[in-house]
Design an enzyme around this catalytic site. Structure first.
Site, PDB file in Angstrom:
ATOM      1  N   ALA A  67       0.823  -1.345  -0.141  1.00  0.00           N
ATOM      2  CA  ALA A  67       0.126  -0.120   0.179  1.00  0.00           C
ATOM      3  C   ALA A  67       0.831   1.339  -0.033  1.00  0.00           C
ATOM      4  O   ALA A  67       1.820   1.122   0.410  1.00  0.00           O
ATOM      5  CB  ALA A  67      -0.883  -0.091   1.543  1.00  0.00           C
ATOM      6  N   GLY A 110       0.588  -5.145   0.685  1.00  0.00           N
ATOM      7  CA  GLY A 110      -0.397  -5.062   0.052  1.00  0.00           C
ATOM      8  C   GLY A 110      -0.148  -5.770  -1.380  1.00  0.00           C
ATOM      9  O   GLY A 110      -1.200  -6.281  -2.053  1.00  0.00           O
ATOM     10  N   GLU A 113      -0.459  -9.279  -0.805  1.00  0.00           N
ATOM     11  CA  GLU A 113      -1.960  -9.618  -0.588  1.00  0.00           C
ATOM     12  C   GLU A 113      -2.970  -9.548  -1.848  1.00  0.00           C
ATOM     13  O   GLU A 113      -3.473 -10.390  -2.072  1.00  0.00           O
ATOM     14  CB  GLU A 113      -2.606  -8.746   0.435  1.00  0.00           C
ATOM     15  CG  GLU A 113      -2.004  -8.779   1.887  1.00  0.00           C
ATOM     16  CD  GLU A 113      -2.239  -7.780   2.844  1.00  0.00           C
ATOM     17  OE1 GLU A 113      -2.037  -6.608   2.284  1.00  0.00           O
ATOM     18  OE2 GLU A 113      -2.680  -8.072   3.841  1.00  0.00           O
ATOM     19  N   GLU A 133       4.627  -5.083   7.158  1.00  0.00           N
ATOM     20  CA  GLU A 133       4.020  -4.233   7.860  1.00  0.00           C
ATOM     21  C   GLU A 133       4.536  -4.092   9.193  1.00  0.00           C
ATOM     22  O   GLU A 133       4.400  -2.991   9.833  1.00  0.00           O
ATOM     23  CB  GLU A 133       2.445  -4.371   7.953  1.00  0.00           C
ATOM     24  CG  GLU A 133       1.796  -4.417   6.502  1.00  0.00           C
ATOM     25  CD  GLU A 133       1.767  -5.531   5.736  1.00  0.00           C
ATOM     26  OE1 GLU A 133       2.487  -6.616   5.829  1.00  0.00           O
ATOM     27  OE2 GLU A 133       1.029  -5.951   4.767  1.00  0.00           O
TER      28      GLU A 133
HETATM   29  N1  CO8 Z   1       4.740   3.134  -0.559  1.00  0.00           N
HETATM   30  C1  CO8 Z   1       5.088   4.319  -1.118  1.00  0.00           C
HETATM   31  N2  CO8 Z   1       6.088   4.295  -1.675  1.00  0.00           N
HETATM   32  C2  CO8 Z   1       7.026   3.309  -1.927  1.00  0.00           C
HETATM   33  C3  CO8 Z   1       6.515   2.340  -1.330  1.00  0.00           C
HETATM   34  C4  CO8 Z   1       5.537   2.070  -0.634  1.00  0.00           C
HETATM   35  N3  CO8 Z   1       5.024   0.918  -0.388  1.00  0.00           N
HETATM   36  N4  CO8 Z   1       7.526   1.315  -1.392  1.00  0.00           N
HETATM   37  C5  CO8 Z   1       8.593   1.871  -2.252  1.00  0.00           C
HETATM   38  N5  CO8 Z   1       8.177   3.183  -2.360  1.00  0.00           N
HETATM   39  C6  CO8 Z   1       9.057   4.283  -2.868  1.00  0.00           C
HETATM   40  C7  CO8 Z   1      10.209   4.733  -2.159  1.00  0.00           C
HETATM   41  O1  CO8 Z   1       9.754   5.936  -1.103  1.00  0.00           O
HETATM   42  C8  CO8 Z   1      11.095   5.538  -3.185  1.00  0.00           C
HETATM   43  O2  CO8 Z   1      10.475   6.655  -3.486  1.00  0.00           O
HETATM   44  P1  CO8 Z   1      11.563   7.755  -3.811  1.00  0.00           P
HETATM   45  O3  CO8 Z   1      12.436   7.321  -4.867  1.00  0.00           O
HETATM   46  O4  CO8 Z   1      10.868   8.906  -4.322  1.00  0.00           O
HETATM   47  O5  CO8 Z   1      12.411   7.910  -2.562  1.00  0.00           O
HETATM   48  C9  CO8 Z   1      10.947   4.330  -4.470  1.00  0.00           C
HETATM   49  O6  CO8 Z   1       9.768   3.648  -4.144  1.00  0.00           O
HETATM   50  C10 CO8 Z   1      12.070   3.360  -4.723  1.00  0.00           C
HETATM   51  O7  CO8 Z   1      11.893   2.764  -3.263  1.00  0.00           O
HETATM   52  P2  CO8 Z   1      13.501   2.638  -2.323  1.00  0.00           P
HETATM   53  O8  CO8 Z   1      14.426   3.565  -2.953  1.00  0.00           O
HETATM   54  O9  CO8 Z   1      13.116   2.290  -1.193  1.00  0.00           O
HETATM   55  O10 CO8 Z   1      13.812   1.453  -3.181  1.00  0.00           O
HETATM   56  P3  CO8 Z   1      14.996   0.018  -2.645  1.00  0.00           P
HETATM   57  O11 CO8 Z   1      15.305  -0.775  -3.685  1.00  0.00           O
HETATM   58  O12 CO8 Z   1      16.262   0.822  -1.751  1.00  0.00           O
HETATM   59  O13 CO8 Z   1      14.092  -0.709  -1.546  1.00  0.00           O
HETATM   60  C11 CO8 Z   1      12.206  -2.005  -0.953  1.00  0.00           C
HETATM   61  C12 CO8 Z   1      12.955  -1.494  -2.195  1.00  0.00           C
HETATM   62  C13 CO8 Z   1      12.794  -2.858  -0.147  1.00  0.00           C
HETATM   63  C14 CO8 Z   1      10.713  -2.637  -1.691  1.00  0.00           C
HETATM   64  C15 CO8 Z   1      11.674  -0.855  -0.173  1.00  0.00           C
HETATM   65  O14 CO8 Z   1      11.055   0.403  -0.985  1.00  0.00           O
HETATM   66  C16 CO8 Z   1      10.389  -0.749   1.097  1.00  0.00           C
HETATM   67  O15 CO8 Z   1      11.120  -1.459   1.952  1.00  0.00           O
HETATM   68  N6  CO8 Z   1       9.224  -0.451   0.571  1.00  0.00           N
HETATM   69  C17 CO8 Z   1       8.092  -0.502   1.550  1.00  0.00           C
HETATM   70  C18 CO8 Z   1       7.640  -1.856   1.601  1.00  0.00           C
HETATM   71  C19 CO8 Z   1       6.651  -1.925   2.810  1.00  0.00           C
HETATM   72  O16 CO8 Z   1       6.624  -1.805   3.833  1.00  0.00           O
HETATM   73  N7  CO8 Z   1       5.242  -2.388   2.146  1.00  0.00           N
HETATM   74  C20 CO8 Z   1       4.364  -2.592   2.966  1.00  0.00           C
HETATM   75  C21 CO8 Z   1       3.447  -1.392   2.922  1.00  0.00           C
HETATM   76  S1  CO8 Z   1       2.111  -1.427   4.175  1.00  0.00           S
HETATM   77  C22 CO8 Z   1       1.031  -2.343   3.439  1.00  0.00           C
HETATM   78  O17 CO8 Z   1       1.043  -2.696   2.430  1.00  0.00           O
HETATM   79  C23 CO8 Z   1      -0.241  -2.440   4.246  1.00  0.00           C
HETATM   80  C24 CO8 Z   1      -1.402  -3.140   3.118  1.00  0.00           C
HETATM   81  C25 CO8 Z   1      -2.748  -2.839   3.925  1.00  0.00           C
HETATM   82  C26 CO8 Z   1      -3.822  -3.202   3.192  1.00  0.00           C
HETATM   83  C27 CO8 Z   1      -4.141  -2.264   2.298  1.00  0.00           C
HETATM   84  C28 CO8 Z   1      -5.532  -2.094   1.934  1.00  0.00           C
HETATM   85  C29 CO8 Z   1      -5.888  -1.122   0.998  1.00  0.00           C
END
Ligand code: CO8
Length: 259
Positions: A67, A110, A113, A133
């Site tokens: 998400a 998500g 999921e 999460e």
């Molecule tokens: N949301 C928003 N932006 C994101 C997300 C995300 N989930 N994941 C990555 N991005 C963005 C980063 O902020 C970054 O943006 P910017 O270049 O502007 O800084 C860009 O994508 C590239 O990401 P990274 O620079 O972090 O890339 P890396 O290769 O270093 O890392 C990762 C990749 C490991 C995937 C890292 O980006 C990460 O950990 N992302 C978050 C993953 C996460 O925590 N996901 C879970 C989110 S919570 C959730 O999904 C709850 C769902 C609940 C149900 C929803 C119902 C509607």
């Protein structure tokens, strides 16, 4: 549609559609708008009688990294309740055509999921799955504690949900989360081949079979068996069942019309 791209017919195939998540700069983070577009697109494809199979994919780097954290970070519980995203997730369950998730790269939170909400997952060998999460102070909210547990069992699901750590494609396959692992570069081609095979089957039977398999997650064994039997009987109301069995007896390939 700004956040997804769809192609129908896909690769010229009259019965296969491809939907691609398209927010590459944020690794296809699932914003409210993206989810709305995705569900609208699925509903439109589901209504089109020519469509028999839908493929859902992302890009080489990410299926979806979860998400949109930016959209959620300061939300209140009431904001979450009022957010249409959850309603759109519910609508995914109503799609009657088979949806194959073709996953390369990250399928996190998500994103994992969403892949599990599809009917089956084919993974590229570079795919990574997690429910991260817990690392950002929350828990899965769209099936990560439920569908994942049913797919891989309690202990492994607990490990993933409580650590938030990723598993690779090979592990996801060994644990039963994905149906097949293929070289990342051939993911779409291999998924297309699978979609072609399914699209050659009797469309009404495919829909009834999908419905019955999915019911197994929600029913007791007895109720599920009853449900399956009724769908089995129902296939005998279709012209395709008559054609399928007649073609077998006449030793030729069936020609299904989808009715
Ligand atoms: N949301 C928003 N932006 C994101 C997300 C995300 N989930 N994941 C990555 N991005 C963005 C980063 O902020 C970054 O943006 P910017 O270049 O502007 O800084 C860009 O994508 C590239 O990401 P990274 O620079 O972090 O890339 P890396 O290769 O270093 O890392 C990762 C990749 C490991 C995937 C890292 O980006 C990460 O950990 N992302 C978050 C993953 C996460 O925590 N996901 C879970 C989110 S919570 C959730 O999904 C709850 C769902 C609940 C149900 C929803 C119902 C509607």
């Amino acid at each position: 549609m700004e956040n997804i791209i769809f192609e129908f017919p896909y690769l010229g195939h009259e019965h296969i559609a491809l939907v691609r998540l398209n927010r590459p700069k944020v690794l296809n983070a699932l914003s409210t708008d993206l989810m709305q577009e995705l569900v609208d697109c699925f509903l439109m494809l589901d209504k089109n009688p020519a469509v028999r199979v839908i493929i859902l994919t992302g890009n080489e780097r990410a299926f979806a990294a979860g998400a949109d954290i930016g959209q959620m970070a300061t939300a209140s519980p009431i904001d979450q309740i009022n957010d249409q995203r959850f309603r759109t997730w519910e609508t995914l369950k109503t799609i009657t055509k088979p949806i194959i998730a073709a996953v390369n790269g990250f399928a996190l939170g998500g994103g994992c999921e969403l892949a599990m909400s599809c009917d089956l997952i084919i993974a590229g060998d570079d795919a990574k799955f997690s429910q991260p999460e817990i690392k950002i102070g929350t828990i899965p909210g769209a099936g990560g504690t439920q569908r994942l547990t049913r797919a891989i069992g309690k202990s492994k699901a607990m490990m993933m949900v409580l650590t938030g750590d990723m598993i690779d494609a090979k592990t996801a396959y060994e644990w039963g989360l994905v149906a097949k692992v293929v070289p990342a570069i051939t993911l779409l081609q291999e998924t297309f081949e699978l979609a072609k095979t399914i699209s050659d089957r009797a469309p009404v039977a495919v829909r009834l079979a999908k419905e019955a398999v999915n019911k197994s997650f929600e029913m007791t064994l007895k109720d599920g068996m009853d449900f399956e039997r009724r769908n089995f009987y129902l296939t005998f109301a279709s012209a395709d069942q008559k054609e399928g069995m007649k073609a077998f007896i006449e030793k030729r390939n069936p020609e299904y019309q989808g009715n």
